[in-house]
Design a protein around this motif. Structure first.
Motif, PDB file in Angstrom:
ATOM      1  N   CYS A 110     104.502 -26.302   7.778  1.00  0.00           N
ATOM      2  CA  CYS A 110     104.452 -24.911   7.296  1.00  0.00           C
ATOM      3  C   CYS A 110     103.386 -24.103   8.040  1.00  0.00           C
ATOM      4  CB  CYS A 110     104.161 -24.884   5.800  1.00  0.00           C
ATOM      5  SG  CYS A 110     105.477 -25.564   4.772  1.00  0.00           S
ATOM      6  N   THR A 111     102.246 -24.724   8.291  1.00  0.00           N
ATOM      7  CA  THR A 111     101.142 -24.031   8.960  1.00  0.00           C
ATOM      8  C   THR A 111     101.490 -23.687  10.402  1.00  0.00           C
ATOM      9  OG1 THR A 111      99.550 -25.229   7.593  1.00  0.00           O
ATOM     10  CG2 THR A 111      98.696 -24.174   9.571  1.00  0.00           C
ATOM     11  N   THR A 112     102.142 -24.596  11.115  1.00  0.00           N
ATOM     12  CA  THR A 112     102.502 -24.351  12.514  1.00  0.00           C
ATOM     13  C   THR A 112     103.459 -23.175  12.636  1.00  0.00           C
ATOM     14  OG1 THR A 112     102.289 -26.726  12.923  1.00  0.00           O
ATOM     15  CG2 THR A 112     103.313 -25.418  14.641  1.00  0.00           C
ATOM     16  N   VAL A 113     104.488 -23.152  11.798  1.00  0.00           N
ATOM     17  CA  VAL A 113     105.477 -22.068  11.841  1.00  0.00           C
ATOM     18  C   VAL A 113     104.822 -20.719  11.556  1.00  0.00           C
ATOM     19  CG1 VAL A 113     107.537 -21.133  10.708  1.00  0.00           C
ATOM     20  CG2 VAL A 113     107.399 -23.583  11.217  1.00  0.00           C
ATOM     21  N   LEU A 121      95.938 -25.365   3.115  1.00  0.00           N
ATOM     22  CA  LEU A 121      95.354 -25.852   1.866  1.00  0.00           C
ATOM     23  C   LEU A 121      96.233 -25.571   0.654  1.00  0.00           C
ATOM     24  CD1 LEU A 121      91.608 -24.904   2.433  1.00  0.00           C
ATOM     25  CD2 LEU A 121      92.698 -27.123   2.737  1.00  0.00           C
ATOM     26  N   VAL A 122      96.842 -24.380   0.634  1.00  0.00           N
ATOM     27  CA  VAL A 122      97.678 -24.028  -0.514  1.00  0.00           C
ATOM     28  C   VAL A 122      98.940 -24.883  -0.542  1.00  0.00           C
ATOM     29  CG1 VAL A 122      99.045 -22.196  -1.586  1.00  0.00           C
ATOM     30  CG2 VAL A 122      96.757 -21.696  -0.731  1.00  0.00           C
ATOM     31  N   THR A 123      99.583 -25.080   0.637  1.00  0.00           N
ATOM     32  CA  THR A 123     100.801 -25.910   0.654  1.00  0.00           C
ATOM     33  C   THR A 123     100.462 -27.373   0.366  1.00  0.00           C
ATOM     34  OG1 THR A 123     100.645 -26.069   3.071  1.00  0.00           O
ATOM     35  CG2 THR A 123     102.165 -24.438   2.172  1.00  0.00           C
ATOM     36  N   TYR A 124      99.324 -27.852   0.879  1.00  0.00           N
ATOM     37  CA  TYR A 124      98.920 -29.220   0.565  1.00  0.00           C
ATOM     38  C   TYR A 124      98.698 -29.362  -0.947  1.00  0.00           C
ATOM     39  CZ  TYR A 124      96.252 -33.574   0.408  1.00  0.00           C
ATOM     40  OH  TYR A 124      95.813 -34.847   0.097  1.00  0.00           O
ATOM     41  N   ARG A 156     100.253 -31.619  16.994  1.00  0.00           N
ATOM     42  CA  ARG A 156      98.815 -31.664  16.750  1.00  0.00           C
ATOM     43  C   ARG A 156      98.492 -31.345  15.293  1.00  0.00           C
ATOM     44  NH1 ARG A 156      94.038 -28.294  15.500  1.00  0.00           N
ATOM     45  NH2 ARG A 156      92.334 -29.614  16.175  1.00  0.00           N
ATOM     46  N   LEU A 157      99.043 -30.235  14.766  1.00  0.00           N
ATOM     47  CA  LEU A 157      98.720 -29.842  13.392  1.00  0.00           C
ATOM     48  C   LEU A 157      99.288 -30.825  12.374  1.00  0.00           C
ATOM     49  CD1 LEU A 157      98.922 -25.966  12.882  1.00  0.00           C
ATOM     50  CD2 LEU A 157      97.058 -27.502  12.291  1.00  0.00           C
ATOM     51  N   GLY A 158     100.517 -31.314  12.650  1.00  0.00           N
ATOM     52  CA  GLY A 158     101.110 -32.285  11.743  1.00  0.00           C
ATOM     53  C   GLY A 158     100.288 -33.559  11.677  1.00  0.00           C
ATOM     54  N   SER A 159      99.964 -34.103  12.867  1.00  0.00           N
ATOM     55  CA  SER A 159      99.170 -35.341  12.902  1.00  0.00           C
ATOM     56  C   SER A 159      97.737 -35.081  12.441  1.00  0.00           C
ATOM     57  CB  SER A 159      99.177 -35.943  14.313  1.00  0.00           C
ATOM     58  OG  SER A 159      98.700 -35.019  15.268  1.00  0.00           O
ATOM     59  N   TRP A 160      97.176 -33.916  12.815  1.00  0.00           N
ATOM     60  CA  TRP A 160      95.806 -33.572  12.398  1.00  0.00           C
ATOM     61  C   TRP A 160      95.723 -33.488  10.876  1.00  0.00           C
ATOM     62  CZ3 TRP A 160      92.730 -30.196   9.750  1.00  0.00           C
ATOM     63  CH2 TRP A 160      91.375 -30.151  10.103  1.00  0.00           C
ATOM     64  N   ASN A 161      96.700 -32.829  10.271  1.00  0.00           N
ATOM     65  CA  ASN A 161      96.710 -32.704   8.812  1.00  0.00           C
ATOM     66  C   ASN A 161      96.808 -34.059   8.128  1.00  0.00           C
ATOM     67  OD1 ASN A 161      97.033 -29.868   7.255  1.00  0.00           O
ATOM     68  ND2 ASN A 161      97.633 -29.643   9.392  1.00  0.00           N
ATOM     69  N   VAL A 162      97.693 -34.920   8.645  1.00  0.00           N
ATOM     70  CA  VAL A 162      97.856 -36.251   8.044  1.00  0.00           C
ATOM     71  C   VAL A 162      96.551 -37.036   8.135  1.00  0.00           C
ATOM     72  CG1 VAL A 162      98.987 -38.494   8.304  1.00  0.00           C
ATOM     73  CG2 VAL A 162     100.348 -36.396   8.382  1.00  0.00           C
ATOM     74  N   VAL A 163      95.968 -37.079   9.348  1.00  0.00           N
ATOM     75  CA  VAL A 163      94.727 -37.845   9.535  1.00  0.00           C
ATOM     76  C   VAL A 163      93.591 -37.241   8.717  1.00  0.00           C
ATOM     77  CG1 VAL A 163      92.983 -38.589  11.199  1.00  0.00           C
ATOM     78  CG2 VAL A 163      95.392 -38.639  11.836  1.00  0.00           C
ATOM     79  N   SER A 205      91.962 -13.731  11.309  1.00  0.00           N
ATOM     80  CA  SER A 205      93.362 -13.564  10.900  1.00  0.00           C
ATOM     81  C   SER A 205      94.089 -14.902  10.945  1.00  0.00           C
ATOM     82  CB  SER A 205      94.069 -12.566  11.824  1.00  0.00           C
ATOM     83  OG  SER A 205      93.410 -11.332  11.827  1.00  0.00           O
ATOM     84  N   ARG A 206      93.888 -15.641  12.056  1.00  0.00           N
ATOM     85  CA  ARG A 206      94.557 -16.936  12.200  1.00  0.00           C
ATOM     86  C   ARG A 206      94.111 -17.895  11.103  1.00  0.00           C
ATOM     87  NH1 ARG A 206      93.045 -21.930  13.857  1.00  0.00           N
ATOM     88  NH2 ARG A 206      94.673 -23.248  14.743  1.00  0.00           N
ATOM     89  N   ASN A 207      92.803 -17.947  10.874  1.00  0.00           N
ATOM     90  CA  ASN A 207      92.310 -18.936   9.919  1.00  0.00           C
ATOM     91  C   ASN A 207      92.572 -18.546   8.471  1.00  0.00           C
ATOM     92  OD1 ASN A 207      90.967 -21.314  11.251  1.00  0.00           O
ATOM     93  ND2 ASN A 207      90.088 -19.645  12.431  1.00  0.00           N
ATOM     94  N   ALA A 208      92.724 -17.253   8.217  1.00  0.00           N
ATOM     95  CA  ALA A 208      93.178 -16.855   6.884  1.00  0.00           C
ATOM     96  C   ALA A 208      94.589 -17.391   6.662  1.00  0.00           C
ATOM     97  CB  ALA A 208      93.149 -15.336   6.753  1.00  0.00           C
ATOM     98  N   ILE A 209      95.436 -17.241   7.696  1.00  0.00           N
ATOM     99  CA  ILE A 209      96.814 -17.740   7.612  1.00  0.00           C
ATOM    100  C   ILE A 209      96.830 -19.261   7.548  1.00  0.00           C
ATOM    101  CG2 ILE A 209      99.015 -17.903   8.831  1.00  0.00           C
ATOM    102  CD1 ILE A 209      98.369 -15.111  10.024  1.00  0.00           C
ATOM    103  N   VAL A 210      96.074 -19.894   8.482  1.00  0.00           N
ATOM    104  CA  VAL A 210      96.064 -21.365   8.541  1.00  0.00           C
ATOM    105  C   VAL A 210      95.509 -21.955   7.253  1.00  0.00           C
ATOM    106  CG1 VAL A 210      94.929 -23.342   9.640  1.00  0.00           C
ATOM    107  CG2 VAL A 210      95.978 -21.577  11.051  1.00  0.00           C
ATOM    108  N   ASN A 211      94.372 -21.429   6.812  1.00  0.00           N
ATOM    109  CA  ASN A 211      93.726 -21.979   5.627  1.00  0.00           C
ATOM    110  C   ASN A 211      94.599 -21.820   4.387  1.00  0.00           C
ATOM    111  OD1 ASN A 211      91.277 -23.415   5.482  1.00  0.00           O
ATOM    112  ND2 ASN A 211      90.388 -21.872   4.158  1.00  0.00           N
TER     113      ASN A 211
END
Length: 312
Positions: free
Chosen positions: A230-233, A197-200, A282-289, A187-193
């Motif tokens: 967006c993913t964190t929220v 990926l879609v917002t990126y 973490r997610l913001g910096s992780w996504n950027v890197v 469930s989490r990774n369906a939301i996260v993914n």
């Protein structure tokens, strides 16, 4: 221009697969202390009700940097990287599938059409996210367990290392223990993914169409930062429940829903956003890197392949 330019030839599935796993590992290496702080803040409060009734215990961790400072002071700096080996194992099997195969699955759902709607992107994100969990769930369970255990003087943790964690969980809880929390993780990774990926994808397309930015580092940076926010929220509530359930002792919760209900009853709705700031950092910096590294690795590998074939 900084970095590699857009490749003339689209990257192959293999390049995307390997590039996504490597980029995920690079991002984990840089942001892992924030992830560990997030886990500690998320599980904090599981025993607070009984402690408060007995002696009014104060919170051990307060805020992102307070958590990191407390861990370094009481457990040493190495504690910030507890579970790193399992984390890297997870990224090589997890990011490779959910990110590396995303474009291919998206093309499958659109049947090669140039027009890609939001529905096809969401469906591709859900598909690769679920596939990735099926492969990588044991590594995620071990990573969370190792991050959650505190190592203080005179107090040994539940596990003495990555291999020991795999063996102990399998021995004490059976093979099902290594796939504990698969449902909330899917469930989490369906939301996260989907969100990530879609917002990126969306931010990148919008920036390329509506601004003077080209397909290079500034565009990738802004798109990745927006995707991280967006993913964190969106994913924080499911992420907290997933962490609590994975880290729980055998029999502590009868189900994922029981875990969520216990959190709501004992700690209130704000418990679902525990660790939000480290999650965002973490997610913001992780996504950027990750996305910047991924885009550059794809181009570097395609350039290397082109140079190799042209010399043959």
């Amino acid at each position: 221009m900084v970095g590699f330019g857009p490749a003339d030839v689209p990257p192959s599935v293999a390049v995307k697969f390997v590039g996504a796993g490597a980029a995920g590992c690079v991002a984990d290496l840089i942001t892992f202390p924030l992830d560990t702080a997030k886990v500690r803040l998320q599980i904090q409060g599981e025993g607070m009700a009984s402690q408060a009734a007995g002696r009014g215990s104060a919170l051990k961790y307060r805020g992102v940097f307070g958590t990191i400072t407390t861990m370094v002071r009481t457990e040493g700096p190495r504690s910030l990287y507890s579970g790193l080996v399992a984390g890297l194992q997870r990224q090589m099997s997890f990011a490779s599938v959910r990110i590396g195969l995303y474009d291919s699955v998206k093309q499958f759902y659109t049947k090669g059409s140039d027009h890609v709607g939001i529905g096809s992107r969401l469906l591709a994100g859900c598909t690769t996210g679920a596939m990735a969990v099926a492969f990588a769930q044991p590594t995620d369970v071990v990573k969370v367990r190792l991050q959650a255990q505190a190592r203080c003087a005179g107090h040994a943790g539940r596990y003495c290392g990555t291999i020991d964690a795999y063996k102990t969980i399998a021995k004490e809880e059976g093979m099902r223990g290594l796939w504990k929390g698969t449902l909330p993780n899917i469930s989490r990774n369906a939301i996260v993914n989907c969100t990530e990926l879609v917002t990126y994808d969306f931010f990148k397309d919008t920036l390329l169409r509506s601004t003077p930015l080209t397909d290079n580092l500034p565009c990738h940076f802004l798109s990745a930062f927006g995707a991280g926010l967006c993913t964190t929220v969106t994913a924080s509530p499911v992420d907290v429940v997933k962490t609590r359930y994975m880290n729980a002792a055998l029999g502590q919760y009868s189900s994922v829903l029981n875990c969520a209900a216990a959190m709501m009853t004992k700690e209130g709705p704000l418990a679902f956003y525990k660790g939000f700031m480290p999650s965002f950092l973490r997610l913001g910096s992780w996504n950027v890197v990750m996305f910047v590294t991924y885009e550059q690795l794809k181009r570097a590998m395609m350039a290397a392949n082109h140079n190799f074939t042209s010399t043959q």
